[in-house]
Design a protein around this motif. Structure first.
Motif, PDB file in Angstrom:
ATOM      1  N   ALA A 111      -7.106  16.222   6.222  1.00 45.70           N
ATOM      2  CA  ALA A 111      -8.456  15.701   6.001  1.00 45.70           C
ATOM      3  C   ALA A 111      -8.518  14.892   4.711  1.00 45.70           C
ATOM      4  N   ASP A 112      -7.854  15.389   3.655  1.00 49.35           N
ATOM      5  CA  ASP A 112      -7.808  14.647   2.388  1.00 49.35           C
ATOM      6  C   ASP A 112      -7.135  13.295   2.587  1.00 49.35           C
ATOM      7  N   TYR A 113      -6.005  13.319   3.292  1.00 51.85           N
ATOM      8  CA  TYR A 113      -5.259  12.084   3.527  1.00 51.85           C
ATOM      9  C   TYR A 113      -6.110  11.074   4.290  1.00 51.85           C
ATOM     10  N   GLU A 114      -6.731  11.517   5.368  1.00 54.94           N
ATOM     11  CA  GLU A 114      -7.482  10.583   6.192  1.00 54.94           C
ATOM     12  C   GLU A 114      -8.719  10.068   5.474  1.00 54.94           C
ATOM     13  N   SER A 115      -9.339  10.897   4.635  1.00 51.23           N
ATOM     14  CA  SER A 115     -10.497  10.454   3.870  1.00 51.23           C
ATOM     15  C   SER A 115     -10.112   9.341   2.898  1.00 51.23           C
ATOM     16  N   ARG A 116      -9.001   9.513   2.218  1.00 50.42           N
ATOM     17  CA  ARG A 116      -8.585   8.507   1.231  1.00 50.42           C
ATOM     18  C   ARG A 116      -8.109   7.229   1.908  1.00 50.42           C
ATOM     19  N   MET A 117      -7.465   7.365   3.056  1.00 49.59           N
ATOM     20  CA  MET A 117      -7.040   6.170   3.769  1.00 49.59           C
ATOM     21  C   MET A 117      -8.230   5.428   4.361  1.00 49.59           C
ATOM     22  N   ALA A 118      -9.286   6.142   4.727  1.00 52.37           N
ATOM     23  CA  ALA A 118     -10.498   5.484   5.219  1.00 52.37           C
ATOM     24  C   ALA A 118     -11.115   4.627   4.115  1.00 52.37           C
ATOM     25  N   GLN A 119     -11.040   5.107   2.882  1.00 57.40           N
ATOM     26  CA  GLN A 119     -11.536   4.316   1.757  1.00 57.40           C
ATOM     27  C   GLN A 119     -10.712   3.047   1.571  1.00 57.40           C
ATOM     28  N   VAL A 147      -2.586   4.852  -3.644  1.00 58.25           N
ATOM     29  CA  VAL A 147      -3.539   5.848  -3.161  1.00 58.25           C
ATOM     30  C   VAL A 147      -3.066   7.208  -3.646  1.00 58.25           C
ATOM     31  N   ASP A 148      -3.790   7.780  -4.590  1.00 61.76           N
ATOM     32  CA  ASP A 148      -3.419   9.088  -5.117  1.00 61.76           C
ATOM     33  C   ASP A 148      -3.777  10.181  -4.110  1.00 61.76           C
ATOM     34  N   LEU A 149      -2.794  11.030  -3.797  1.00 66.93           N
ATOM     35  CA  LEU A 149      -3.015  12.157  -2.894  1.00 66.93           C
ATOM     36  C   LEU A 149      -2.919  13.460  -3.671  1.00 66.93           C
ATOM     37  N   LEU A 156       0.841  -1.193   0.000  1.00 69.54           N
ATOM     38  CA  LEU A 156       0.000   0.000   0.000  1.00 69.54           C
ATOM     39  C   LEU A 156       0.875   1.242   0.000  1.00 69.54           C
ATOM     40  N   THR A 157       0.721   2.074  -1.031  1.00 66.38           N
ATOM     41  CA  THR A 157       1.590   3.238  -1.187  1.00 66.38           C
ATOM     42  C   THR A 157       0.781   4.477  -1.542  1.00 66.38           C
ATOM     43  N   THR A 158       1.164   5.611  -0.953  1.00 66.97           N
ATOM     44  CA  THR A 158       0.557   6.884  -1.326  1.00 66.97           C
ATOM     45  C   THR A 158       1.413   7.563  -2.398  1.00 66.97           C
ATOM     46  N   ARG A 184      -1.346   5.856  14.111  1.00 64.97           N
ATOM     47  CA  ARG A 184      -1.784   4.736  13.261  1.00 64.97           C
ATOM     48  C   ARG A 184      -2.791   3.853  13.997  1.00 64.97           C
ATOM     49  N   ILE A 185      -2.518   3.585  15.257  1.00 67.50           N
ATOM     50  CA  ILE A 185      -3.447   2.774  16.044  1.00 67.50           C
ATOM     51  C   ILE A 185      -4.805   3.465  16.143  1.00 67.50           C
ATOM     52  N   ALA A 186      -4.778   4.773  16.365  1.00 66.48           N
ATOM     53  CA  ALA A 186      -6.029   5.527  16.484  1.00 66.48           C
ATOM     54  C   ALA A 186      -6.814   5.519  15.178  1.00 66.48           C
ATOM     55  N   ARG A 187      -6.110   5.646  14.048  1.00 63.30           N
ATOM     56  CA  ARG A 187      -6.800   5.688  12.760  1.00 63.30           C
ATOM     57  C   ARG A 187      -7.412   4.336  12.390  1.00 63.30           C
TER      58      ARG A 187
END
Length: 236
Positions: free
Chosen positions: A84-92, A75-77, A41-43, A119-122
């Motif tokens: 917020a953008d980062y966390e939204s895409r990682m949630a997907q 994962v395109d950033l 998994l890579t951004t 990382r644990i929290a996310r």
């Protein structure tokens, strides 16, 4: 075939920067029968098509994944990228991983408690386990010993990005080797865990073949110095 005494390995993603620590995490995880690394998994910086922070070309990332024999989740950033953008895409990504039956996500973090806690929290509540195979406290080693262990096992890497507040510009593009470790200032972590430098892994026991490289341009951008690497042409 799995059984109550010999359960099937749990499929996991490995967060993959392309650097030495994530490469070493892959090596360690493949020695642990309870896990199966099923994908990387890579951004990716969407604008420049390079690995976020490390600055590595997407083409080299693809060569790494092929040499590791693993599919690559990209994962395109956006650039610039808000938290917020980062966390939204990682949630997907997390939702996809759960839907595809993954057990967890492994990270190549070494000792930074705040990064581990983040990382644990996310991952809390996602159903995915956070895994830290290279956490030096668990391994019972220092980062200096870890660096030497990587090199002794045949891992090879180049420095792609350095922080000029920690290192002189001539470190950019150098090989991660015993000579580099000897030249590092005392205040710099031997694995660059505090962001002093980032690397691209091109050979080691986690790869089926060496990724041949050519040096590219070295530039200063966004307060960091980047040493570009190019894939060497395949011989005819």
């Amino acid at each position: 075939m799995s059984s109550p005494t010999n359960p099937a390995p749990r499929r996991i993603l490995l967060s993959w920067s392309g650097g030495k620590d994530s490469a070493w995490a892959l090596h360690l995880l493949r020695r642990q029968p309870q896990y199966e690394v099923a994908a990387l998994l890579t951004t990716i910086n969407q604008r420049f098509r390079r690995v976020a922070i490390h600055g590595t070309r997407e083409e080299l990332l693809d060569l790494q994944a092929a040499a590791a024999g693993l599919p690559l989740w990209k994962v395109d950033l956006p650039f610039p990228c808000s938290n917020a953008d980062y966390e939204s895409r990682m949630a997907q990504v997390c939702a996809r991983a759960v839907a595809e039956g993954f057990h967890g996500i492994a990270f190549g973090d070494l000792f930074l408690e705040d990064i581990r806690a983040y990382r644990i929290a996310r991952l809390a509540g996602t159903g995915l386990e956070p895994i830290f195979p290279v956490w030096t406290r668990d391994l019972g080693v220092t980062t200096a010993a870890l660096a030497r262990e990587m090199l002794a096992a045949g891992l090879r890497a180049r420095l792609t990005c350095i922080d000029p507040r920690a290192l002189d510009a001539w470190f950019a593009g150098r090989s991660f080797d015993a000579a580099l470790l000897a030249d590092l200032p005392a205040a710099v972590d031997p694995c660059g865990e505090r962001g002093e430098f980032h690397t691209f892994a091109c050979a080691g026991p986690m790869f089926a073949r060496t990724i041949s490289l050519l040096p590219g341009e070295t530039v200063e951008r966004d307060n960091f110095i980047y040493a570009d690497l190019l894939p060497a042409p395949c011989p005819l």
